[in-house]
Scaffold this motif. Structure first.
Motif, PDB file in Angstrom:
ATOM      1  N   SER A 263     -22.323 -26.839   7.810  1.00 38.62           N
ATOM      2  CA  SER A 263     -22.914 -27.834   6.576  1.00 38.62           C
ATOM      3  C   SER A 263     -23.368 -27.231   5.536  1.00 38.62           C
ATOM      4  N   ALA A 264     -23.297 -28.208   4.503  1.00 39.95           N
ATOM      5  CA  ALA A 264     -23.826 -27.795   3.189  1.00 39.95           C
ATOM      6  C   ALA A 264     -25.266 -28.522   2.949  1.00 39.95           C
ATOM      7  N   PHE A 265     -24.993 -29.818   2.974  1.00 41.34           N
ATOM      8  CA  PHE A 265     -26.550 -30.677   2.940  1.00 41.34           C
ATOM      9  C   PHE A 265     -26.300 -31.589   3.851  1.00 41.34           C
ATOM     10  N   SER A 266     -26.840 -31.671   5.300  1.00 43.99           N
ATOM     11  CA  SER A 266     -26.501 -32.343   6.317  1.00 43.99           C
ATOM     12  C   SER A 266     -27.515 -33.450   6.360  1.00 43.99           C
ATOM     13  N   MET A 267     -27.119 -34.699   5.524  1.00 45.67           N
ATOM     14  CA  MET A 267     -28.155 -35.704   5.492  1.00 45.67           C
ATOM     15  C   MET A 267     -28.289 -36.691   6.666  1.00 45.67           C
ATOM     16  N   ALA A 268     -27.455 -36.691   7.555  1.00 47.53           N
ATOM     17  CA  ALA A 268     -27.516 -37.525   8.574  1.00 47.53           C
ATOM     18  C   ALA A 268     -26.965 -36.843   9.830  1.00 47.53           C
ATOM     19  N   SER A 269     -27.515 -37.282  11.046  1.00 53.55           N
ATOM     20  CA  SER A 269     -26.901 -36.719  12.359  1.00 53.55           C
ATOM     21  C   SER A 269     -26.896 -38.000  13.206  1.00 53.55           C
ATOM     22  N   LEU A 270     -26.160 -38.329  14.035  1.00 52.80           N
ATOM     23  CA  LEU A 270     -25.977 -39.305  15.006  1.00 52.80           C
ATOM     24  C   LEU A 270     -25.531 -38.816  16.440  1.00 52.80           C
ATOM     25  N   ILE A 271     -26.056 -39.387  17.616  1.00 50.78           N
ATOM     26  CA  ILE A 271     -25.450 -39.102  18.804  1.00 50.78           C
ATOM     27  C   ILE A 271     -25.486 -40.483  19.608  1.00 50.78           C
ATOM     28  N   ALA A 272     -24.031 -40.583  20.021  1.00 43.35           N
ATOM     29  CA  ALA A 272     -23.735 -41.847  20.563  1.00 43.35           C
ATOM     30  C   ALA A 272     -22.090 -41.648  21.166  1.00 43.35           C
ATOM     31  N   ASP A 273     -21.973 -42.510  22.106  1.00 42.15           N
ATOM     32  CA  ASP A 273     -20.717 -42.602  22.644  1.00 42.15           C
ATOM     33  C   ASP A 273     -19.722 -43.291  21.864  1.00 42.15           C
ATOM     34  N   PHE A 274     -19.357 -42.574  20.917  1.00 44.15           N
ATOM     35  CA  PHE A 274     -18.174 -43.576  19.858  1.00 44.15           C
ATOM     36  C   PHE A 274     -16.944 -43.820  20.367  1.00 44.15           C
ATOM     37  N   ASN A 275     -16.351 -42.959  21.283  1.00 41.11           N
ATOM     38  CA  ASN A 275     -14.955 -43.296  21.679  1.00 41.11           C
ATOM     39  C   ASN A 275     -14.987 -43.856  23.030  1.00 41.11           C
ATOM     40  N   GLN A 276     -16.104 -44.021  23.626  1.00 44.39           N
ATOM     41  CA  GLN A 276     -16.452 -44.898  24.852  1.00 44.39           C
ATOM     42  C   GLN A 276     -15.670 -44.292  25.999  1.00 44.39           C
ATOM     43  N   ASP A 277     -15.991 -43.117  26.222  1.00 42.53           N
ATOM     44  CA  ASP A 277     -15.269 -42.328  27.320  1.00 42.53           C
ATOM     45  C   ASP A 277     -16.394 -41.677  28.206  1.00 42.53           C
ATOM     46  N   GLY A 278     -17.676 -42.391  28.116  1.00 39.75           N
ATOM     47  CA  GLY A 278     -18.756 -41.731  28.919  1.00 39.75           C
ATOM     48  C   GLY A 278     -19.486 -40.867  28.834  1.00 39.75           C
ATOM     49  N   ALA A 279     -19.186 -40.251  27.654  1.00 32.97           N
ATOM     50  CA  ALA A 279     -19.993 -38.874  27.140  1.00 32.97           C
ATOM     51  C   ALA A 279     -20.405 -39.233  25.829  1.00 32.97           C
ATOM     52  N   ASN A 280     -21.654 -38.792  25.348  1.00 32.83           N
ATOM     53  CA  ASN A 280     -22.095 -38.956  23.954  1.00 32.83           C
ATOM     54  C   ASN A 280     -21.473 -37.840  23.240  1.00 32.83           C
ATOM     55  N   ASP A 281     -21.206 -38.175  21.750  1.00 39.10           N
ATOM     56  CA  ASP A 281     -20.676 -37.464  20.728  1.00 39.10           C
ATOM     57  C   ASP A 281     -21.609 -37.300  19.751  1.00 39.10           C
ATOM     58  N   VAL A 282     -21.175 -36.629  18.702  1.00 35.06           N
ATOM     59  CA  VAL A 282     -22.082 -36.279  17.381  1.00 35.06           C
ATOM     60  C   VAL A 282     -21.410 -36.741  16.277  1.00 35.06           C
TER      61      VAL A 282
END
Length: 613
Positions: A263-282
């Motif tokens: 990263s250069a300037f990592s303004m925001a980070s999220l953790i959630a299951d975006f592709n709905q496969d049962g595992a949380n992503d970033v």
């Protein structure tokens, strides 16, 4: 099939207005807020946000009393090493009260005072790290070169829960829960974190942490030496064997690649299951300098905690990202702040590799004016309780002091539509097209430009526990609480039972408490399609509507059950009996449908009582 109308109450006159497909560009009063700082905020903390002090918010019910509390982390504004103390504002019956000294100063480090120790905190999250049922706190610290670990590393505050008498014991800073960070040379190094996300990445039920790092800036002279650059970091929770204690498993663990962490300037980070496969992503946003993008780091559902796909899907000049469901299809969409035009992408499903297929970049609509650019923190929330997520974008650049100017936090109205559709529009409503910062509301009724100017962060939650979303604002002028003026939980008026045999139509009138100045929605359900209908209103306590039309003041224009159009516009004004001042009275409404054989059928009738106040 159904149609709807609104009942508007004003002193002396009641008006029934049919909804129309056309909508004025200006003064669409979809949501309203009022400044309740004087009654909802401890007066001793109104100045803790300023031009020189940046604030970030995290909120949740820390003491489990049913009221949402607020954590305020602070630092000297912009890219700087300046430190500030943090604040714990406990919510007591709708008043955010400073209880920092009482509940947030306990620590396991000699000479440290918890929240009352000045630190350089840029973000915070609440999560139950040890799964004891109580929310804990983590902060993301930045530029603290040369400081001891307990000052310069992320600080974890454990929630102590209640004592045997049910009294909440507050938070305790426990330095040993954060691992020692090492730079590329293997030497201890304090991080420069700009964001933190919490969520279970390994599938063991315990929240892990992902930190977004920065090593560059547009401020000049504040760049981090390359040897000290930690890049983003993945902290894994010890789980059942060591709950709430974290290890840095970013490098050498095989969990993430160096490209995922760059990263250069990592303004925001999220953790959630975006592709709905049962595992949380970033998902993370890295800005200002290459890499300059928003990307998804996908968790391997067959080996949770190990990430096998890095997908860069958004470039432009992104400066913050947040998530929620914009079109009510059960999938997580994204909103983006951008140095150009802010906007959003819909989650349309997955591709063959299991990555989310994001829609084209949609920009916001404006009743007047346009995007001012250079926004930062953003968030989704439902401002008017209609089930559609609205958005807010703060305007202060966390990196460079642009001074106080004409920028404002923009609140966007989700206009809704068909659930799952990808043509949902979000619009910045306003009362006037004037550029004045003191005249005409912007975004939501009640707030003028000056109220929204120079915003560091916003916390949308129900401060007063009345069922709608209020706003805590931290800008360069101070800390403020704005409460939602939305009517409380809907009240439905009673049916008085008029209904002919065989009729399926049902008339309801539900809304606020139907006092003066509020409104309600009249809704007809189960009506026969393509069949003309009439709506009659009477002040009689025993109206007779069919077959002769008695006791009615006027006939409403024909409604077609295929939906209302401009041809169905119309209104019926009824004088309040007695005086010009409001009084108590009953109003009766009934729907009548014309049958093909020339006869009529009626729905039930609804009795509406309008009290004087």
């Amino acid at each position: 099939m159904f149609s709807s109308a609104k009942l508007f109450v004003s002193a002396g006159v009641i008006t029934l207005v049919a909804a129309s497909g056309a909508q004025a560009q200006l003064n669409v009063q979809w949501a309203e807020y009022q400044n309740s700082t004087a009654t909802r905020l401890d007066p001793t903390v109104t100045g803790i946000s300023s031009q020189s002090t940046e604030v970030e918010f995290a909120w949740g019910d820390l003491d489990k009393n049913g009221w949402i509390d607020l954590v305020v982390v602070r630092k000297q504004a912009f890219t700087s090493p300046g430190k500030r103390t943090n604040y714990l504002l406990m919510n007591y019956n709708g008043v955010l009260t400073d209880k920092t000294a009482q509940y947030a100063t306990l620590t396991d480090v000699g000479g440290d005072n918890g929240f009352n120790t000045a630190t350089n905190d840029r973000d915070a999250q609440l999560a139950d790290f040890n799964q004891d049922g109580w929310l804990d706190v983590v902060t993301a610290t930045t530029i603290s070169d040369g400081d001891p670990k307990h000052i310069g590393h992320p600080r974890i505050y454990m929630n102590r829960g209640d004592d045997v008498n049910g009294n909440w014991l507050g938070l305790k800073f426990e330095a040993g829960r954060s691992p020692q960070m090492l730079n590329g040379g293997g030497n201890p190094q304090n991080p420069r974190f700009c964001s933190v996300a919490a969520g279970d990445l390994t599938g063991d039920g315990y929240p892990d942490l992902f930190f977004g790092d920065y090593d560059s800036s547009g401020a000049g002279g504040s760049g981090e030496p390359g040897a000290n650059d930690l890049n983003d970091r993945l902290w894994i929770n010890g789980g059942a064997s060591n709950p709430g204690f974290f290890t840095d498993q970013s490098i050498g663990s095989g969990r993430m690649t160096s490209g995922m962490l760059l990263s250069a300037f990592s303004m925001a980070s999220l953790i959630a299951d975006f592709n709905q496969d049962g595992a949380n992503d970033v998902i993370k946003d890295t800005a200002l300098n290459p890499p300059q993008n928003i990307s998804a780091i996908y968790n391997n559902p067959a080996n949770k905690g190990f990430f096998n796909i890095h997908h860069v899907f958004h470039t432009n000049a992104p400066y913050h990202v947040n998530t929620g469901d914009l079109n009510k299809d059960g999938k997580l969409d994204l909103i983006m702040s951008d140095d150009g035009s802010d906007g959003f992408r819909f989650n349309t499903g997955n591709d063959g590799l299991g990555r989310v297929t994001w829609s084209a970049y949609n920009t916001y609509q404006f009743a007047a004016g346009g995007d001012t650019g250079f926004d930062s923190d953003n968030i989704m929330f439902d401002a008017n309780n209609d089930g559609w997520m609205d958005t807010a974008h703060c305007d202060v650049d966390v990196d460079i002091n642009e001074g106080t100017g004409s920028g404002i936090m923009a609140i966007y109205h989700n206009k809704g539509g068909t659930p799952g559709a990808f043509n949902i529009a979000l619009k910045h409503e306003r009362e006037l097209s004037s550029t004045s910062m003191s005249t005409g509301w912007r975004g939501v009724k009640g707030m003028v430009g000056n109220d929204l100017a120079n915003m560091h962060d916003v916390a949308p939650f129900d401060v007063d526990n009345d069922g709608d979303t209020d706003l805590v604002l931290g800008n360069m002028q101070g800390l403020f609480v704005w409460t939602n003026k939305l009517d409380p939980a809907p009240v439905c008026q009673p049916s008085i039972g008029f209904k002919s045999a065989g009729s399926t139509a049902n008339l309801t009138v539900c809304g606020g408490n139907l006092t003066l100045g509020h409104d309600a929605v009249m809704q007809l359900t189960s009506a026969e399609p393509l069949r003309p209908a009439y709506l009659f209103v009477s002040l009689s306590s025993s109206p007779v509507f069919v077959p002769a039309i008695n006791n009615t003041l006027a006939a409403f224009p024909v409604w077609f059950m295929i939906g209302l159009g401009t041809a169905a516009d119309g209104s019926l004004a009824l004088p309040v009996p007695g005086a010009a001042s409001p009084v108590n009275f009953d109003l009766y409404v009934q729907y009548v449908i014309a049958k093909a054989n020339g006869n009529y059928e009626t729905s039930n009738a609804v009795k509406m009582t309008y009290p004087a106040n």
